[in-house]
Write an enzyme that holds these catalytic residues in place. Structure first.
Site, PDB file in Angstrom:
ATOM      1  CB  VAL A  78      -0.986  -0.006   1.188  1.00 44.33           C
ATOM      2  CG1 VAL A  78      -1.644   1.359   1.376  1.00 44.33           C
ATOM      3  CG2 VAL A  78      -2.043  -1.085   0.998  1.00 44.33           C
ATOM      4  CB  ALA A  81       0.182   1.279  -4.370  1.00 43.82           C
ATOM      5  CD  GLU A  82      -2.660   5.135  -1.408  1.00 46.80           C
ATOM      6  OE1 GLU A  82      -2.605   6.280  -1.878  1.00 46.80           O
ATOM      7  OE2 GLU A  82      -3.701   4.467  -1.400  1.00 46.80           O
ATOM      8  CB  SER A  83       3.676   7.776  -0.615  1.00 43.31           C
ATOM      9  OG  SER A  83       4.290   6.791   0.205  1.00 43.31           O
TER      10      SER A  83
END
Length: 190
Positions: A78, A81-83
């Site tokens: 996550v 994928a996010e940052s």
């Protein structure tokens, strides 16, 4: 001449019908394959494996993931994928930090868990949102909340994390948003 045109027209119609059938079958097979992969993914995330200490924020990820009942490897996926592990990330929508948390979500999770209460008085600021340790803790708790909401279905939890639980509830499945589909595929592949 008219007979030739009619033959050409029928041939074009047959080709068009065959193309529609081929596209339909391809889409059906792709969605079936995706469903199989996502089902396997849902089964695999029930196994917890700590992330390697070489991973940025590994200590926080392992600790908070175990406390929340979420696989540390999912938390890493996550964050990636996010940052891309950039703690000062800020999205166009206003999501902050490693796990790209919206301020309203932050406030709700913080209120439930009293996470920032021991660190400072008053409201959280952007400096809280950008704090890697706090961001991992809040984001992991939120992901765990979504996982519980969707009865252990990590795919729906991820869809909710990305598109919001209202969208998942409205569609009673993964919302048909290209961004959400790509997001889930990215997390699953990591």
């Amino acid at each position: 001449m008219a007979k030739r045109l009619l033959i050409v027209w029928y041939a074009a119609l047959i080709v068009a019908i065959l193309e529609v059938i081929a596209y339909g079958l391809t889409g059906y097979m792709a969605s079936g394959y995706r469903a199989i992969l996502w089902n396997e993914f849902n089964q695999s995330v029930k196994k917890f494996h700590d992330v390697d200490e070489k991973t940025p924020y590994a200590k926080s990820i392992n600790r908070y993931a175990h406390e929340a009942g979420v696989s540390p490897q999912i938390v890493v996926s996550v964050i990636q994928a996010e940052s891309s592990f950039q703690p000062r990330s800020l999205s166009k929508a206003g999501a902050y930090g490693l796990m790209q948390i919206m301020p309203a979500t932050w406030q709700q999770i913080n209120e439930d868990g009293k996470i920032c209460a021991a660190r400072h008085q008053g409201e959280c600021t952007s400096e809280c949102y950008y704090n890697g340790d706090l961001n991992v803790q809040i984001g992991t708790l939120y992901l765990a909340q979504m996982l519980k909401r969707y009865q252990g279905n990590m795919i729906l939890a991820l869809a909710s994390y990305n598109a919001g639980p209202g969208s998942v509830d409205r569609y009673k499945d993964i919302p048909p948003y290209p961004e959400t589909m790509i997001y889930i595929e990215t997390v699953v592949k990591n």
